[in-house]
Design a protein around this motif. Sequence first.
Motif, PDB file in Angstrom:
ATOM      1  N   SER A   1       0.802  -1.223   0.000  1.00  0.00           N
ATOM      2  CA  SER A   1       0.000   0.000   0.000  1.00  0.00           C
ATOM      3  C   SER A   1       0.837   1.276   0.000  1.00  0.00           C
ATOM      4  CB  SER A   1      -0.953   0.002   1.209  1.00  0.00           C
ATOM      5  OG  SER A   1      -0.225   0.170   2.414  1.00  0.00           O
ATOM      6  N   SER A   2       2.150   1.128   0.061  1.00  0.00           N
ATOM      7  CA  SER A   2       3.023   2.310   0.099  1.00  0.00           C
ATOM      8  C   SER A   2       3.022   3.008  -1.266  1.00  0.00           C
ATOM      9  CB  SER A   2       4.443   1.910   0.492  1.00  0.00           C
ATOM     10  OG  SER A   2       5.124   1.367  -0.618  1.00  0.00           O
ATOM     11  N   PRO A   3       3.466   4.256  -1.296  1.00  0.00           N
ATOM     12  CA  PRO A   3       3.518   4.981  -2.566  1.00  0.00           C
ATOM     13  C   PRO A   3       4.654   4.518  -3.491  1.00  0.00           C
ATOM     14  CG  PRO A   3       4.301   6.391  -0.785  1.00  0.00           C
ATOM     15  CD  PRO A   3       3.804   5.121  -0.155  1.00  0.00           C
ATOM     16  N   MET A   4       5.509   3.654  -3.004  1.00  0.00           N
ATOM     17  CA  MET A   4       6.620   3.146  -3.819  1.00  0.00           C
ATOM     18  C   MET A   4       6.066   2.278  -4.960  1.00  0.00           C
ATOM     19  SD  MET A   4       9.222   4.422  -2.242  1.00  0.00           S
ATOM     20  CE  MET A   4      10.580   3.541  -2.954  1.00  0.00           C
ATOM     21  N   ALA A   5       6.821   2.217  -6.059  1.00  0.00           N
ATOM     22  CA  ALA A   5       6.391   1.431  -7.223  1.00  0.00           C
ATOM     23  C   ALA A   5       6.398  -0.079  -6.939  1.00  0.00           C
ATOM     24  CB  ALA A   5       7.278   1.734  -8.419  1.00  0.00           C
ATOM     25  N   THR A   6       7.284  -0.496  -6.036  1.00  0.00           N
ATOM     26  CA  THR A   6       7.351  -1.916  -5.692  1.00  0.00           C
ATOM     27  C   THR A   6       7.403  -2.069  -4.179  1.00  0.00           C
ATOM     28  OG1 THR A   6       9.769  -1.992  -5.745  1.00  0.00           O
ATOM     29  CG2 THR A   6       8.605  -2.507  -7.794  1.00  0.00           C
ATOM     30  N   PRO A   7       6.939  -3.176  -3.663  1.00  0.00           N
ATOM     31  CA  PRO A   7       6.347  -4.305  -4.368  1.00  0.00           C
ATOM     32  C   PRO A   7       4.957  -3.944  -4.886  1.00  0.00           C
ATOM     33  CG  PRO A   7       6.121  -4.659  -2.018  1.00  0.00           C
ATOM     34  CD  PRO A   7       6.909  -3.385  -2.203  1.00  0.00           C
ATOM     35  N   ALA A   8       4.541  -4.706  -5.889  1.00  0.00           N
ATOM     36  CA  ALA A   8       3.216  -4.488  -6.476  1.00  0.00           C
ATOM     37  C   ALA A   8       2.640  -5.837  -6.911  1.00  0.00           C
ATOM     38  CB  ALA A   8       3.311  -3.487  -7.614  1.00  0.00           C
ATOM     39  N   GLY A   9       1.888  -5.816  -7.995  1.00  0.00           N
ATOM     40  CA  GLY A   9       1.151  -7.009  -8.428  1.00  0.00           C
ATOM     41  C   GLY A   9       2.000  -8.230  -8.689  1.00  0.00           C
ATOM     42  N   GLY A  10       3.181  -8.049  -9.282  1.00  0.00           N
ATOM     43  CA  GLY A  10       4.041  -9.202  -9.557  1.00  0.00           C
ATOM     44  C   GLY A  10       4.513  -9.886  -8.288  1.00  0.00           C
ATOM     45  N   ALA A  11       5.001  -9.086  -7.337  1.00  0.00           N
ATOM     46  CA  ALA A  11       5.459  -9.665  -6.071  1.00  0.00           C
ATOM     47  C   ALA A  11       4.302 -10.336  -5.339  1.00  0.00           C
ATOM     48  CB  ALA A  11       6.096  -8.587  -5.196  1.00  0.00           C
TER      49      ALA A  11
ATOM     50  N   GLU B   1      11.682 -16.394  -3.854  1.00  0.00           N
ATOM     51  CA  GLU B   1      12.850 -15.737  -4.460  1.00  0.00           C
ATOM     52  C   GLU B   1      12.415 -14.880  -5.650  1.00  0.00           C
ATOM     53  OE1 GLU B   1      16.559 -14.350  -5.242  1.00  0.00           O
ATOM     54  OE2 GLU B   1      15.922 -15.411  -3.442  1.00  0.00           O
ATOM     55  N   PHE B   2      11.481 -15.383  -6.451  1.00  0.00           N
ATOM     56  CA  PHE B   2      10.981 -14.622  -7.597  1.00  0.00           C
ATOM     57  C   PHE B   2      10.280 -13.340  -7.155  1.00  0.00           C
ATOM     58  CE2 PHE B   2      10.440 -18.332 -10.862  1.00  0.00           C
ATOM     59  CZ  PHE B   2      11.808 -18.499 -10.897  1.00  0.00           C
ATOM     60  N   ALA B   3       9.574 -13.376  -6.037  1.00  0.00           N
ATOM     61  CA  ALA B   3       8.905 -12.167  -5.532  1.00  0.00           C
ATOM     62  C   ALA B   3       9.930 -11.088  -5.255  1.00  0.00           C
ATOM     63  CB  ALA B   3       8.099 -12.490  -4.275  1.00  0.00           C
ATOM     64  N   LYS B   4      11.018 -11.487  -4.638  1.00  0.00           N
ATOM     65  CA  LYS B   4      12.097 -10.540  -4.342  1.00  0.00           C
ATOM     66  C   LYS B   4      12.710 -10.015  -5.641  1.00  0.00           C
ATOM     67  CE  LYS B   4      16.649 -10.397  -2.212  1.00  0.00           C
ATOM     68  NZ  LYS B   4      17.709 -11.197  -1.628  1.00  0.00           N
ATOM     69  N   ARG B   5      13.010 -10.927  -6.562  1.00  0.00           N
ATOM     70  CA  ARG B   5      13.615 -10.534  -7.831  1.00  0.00           C
ATOM     71  C   ARG B   5      12.685  -9.652  -8.660  1.00  0.00           C
ATOM     72  NH1 ARG B   5      16.225 -15.977 -10.305  1.00  0.00           N
ATOM     73  NH2 ARG B   5      17.585 -16.497  -8.564  1.00  0.00           N
ATOM     74  N   ASP B   6      11.385  -9.916  -8.584  1.00  0.00           N
ATOM     75  CA  ASP B   6      10.419  -9.131  -9.361  1.00  0.00           C
ATOM     76  C   ASP B   6      10.500  -7.659  -8.985  1.00  0.00           C
ATOM     77  OD1 ASP B   6       7.918  -9.192 -11.196  1.00  0.00           O
ATOM     78  OD2 ASP B   6       7.269  -8.059  -9.429  1.00  0.00           O
ATOM     79  N   SER B   7      10.509  -7.375  -7.713  1.00  0.00           N
ATOM     80  CA  SER B   7      10.595  -5.990  -7.260  1.00  0.00           C
ATOM     81  C   SER B   7      11.915  -5.356  -7.687  1.00  0.00           C
ATOM     82  CB  SER B   7      10.453  -5.918  -5.738  1.00  0.00           C
ATOM     83  OG  SER B   7       9.161  -6.319  -5.349  1.00  0.00           O
ATOM     84  N   GLU B   8      13.013  -6.084  -7.502  1.00  0.00           N
ATOM     85  CA  GLU B   8      14.329  -5.566  -7.886  1.00  0.00           C
ATOM     86  C   GLU B   8      14.405  -5.334  -9.387  1.00  0.00           C
ATOM     87  OE1 GLU B   8      16.944  -8.606  -6.440  1.00  0.00           O
ATOM     88  OE2 GLU B   8      16.710  -8.010  -4.344  1.00  0.00           O
ATOM     89  N   SER B   9      13.890  -6.286 -10.148  1.00  0.00           N
ATOM     90  CA  SER B   9      13.941  -6.210 -11.600  1.00  0.00           C
ATOM     91  C   SER B   9      13.159  -5.009 -12.120  1.00  0.00           C
ATOM     92  CB  SER B   9      13.384  -7.508 -12.197  1.00  0.00           C
ATOM     93  OG  SER B   9      13.389  -7.461 -13.595  1.00  0.00           O
ATOM     94  N   TYR B  10      11.967  -4.797 -11.579  1.00  0.00           N
ATOM     95  CA  TYR B  10      11.166  -3.667 -12.044  1.00  0.00           C
ATOM     96  C   TYR B  10      11.895  -2.346 -11.775  1.00  0.00           C
ATOM     97  CZ  TYR B  10       7.564  -0.319 -13.002  1.00  0.00           C
ATOM     98  OH  TYR B  10       6.893   0.753 -13.525  1.00  0.00           O
ATOM     99  N   ARG B  11      12.466  -2.227 -10.601  1.00  0.00           N
ATOM    100  CA  ARG B  11      13.200  -0.990 -10.280  1.00  0.00           C
ATOM    101  C   ARG B  11      14.355  -0.772 -11.265  1.00  0.00           C
ATOM    102  NH1 ARG B  11      12.037  -2.458  -4.932  1.00  0.00           N
ATOM    103  NH2 ARG B  11      14.022  -3.517  -4.635  1.00  0.00           N
TER     104      ARG B  11
END
Length: 175
Positions: A16-26, A62-72
């Motif tokens: 719910s934070s204003p940050m772009a990630t985490p979001a739907g992918g994570a 692990e993919f949830a973590k990578r998803d956020s990092e990858s999007y950034r």
Amino acid sequence: MNLSEMTIHGFAEALSSPMATPAGGALAFVTLASCSALFAKIARSNGENLSRFTRFSSLFMEFAKRDSESYRKISSSTVKSEAGALLREELSRAEAVLDFVETATTTPKPLNTKLAPDREAALALSLVCANTILENLDSNVWAFAGNETEALSLITRINFLKSRLAEYKDRFEYN
């Protein structure tokens, strides 16, 4: 942010934070990890090998973590070839999700009938999460791919995965 160390409440707050990630992918990957754990429970109940599901569960966290990092990285990348490499990594994660969905849809119904609704819920959620991951990837390709040729190559592979997902949805709905 280390998703594996967050509480459920902490993860919800991060979403719910204003940050772009985490979001739907994570969120989709964390949900898939939970679905995989539920399939491990069903496999255990049926006296089957549950290691494939426990591996998927760990992989999805692990993919949830990578998803956020990858999007950034993708969204801040000024080098299009770097974005292309990250998008190909996203595609390989999506392929692993489809492998899990295939495994899940072919898993026998639980011998313990009390687990039957859990299996149905985990299958339904897995299908929705796989769709979310493919749609996110599709959007990211069009927004960040380095050139049209690369974008079309990635979109072709994504569309193939979407057709596989449609087959699994049909299998789920008619069984």
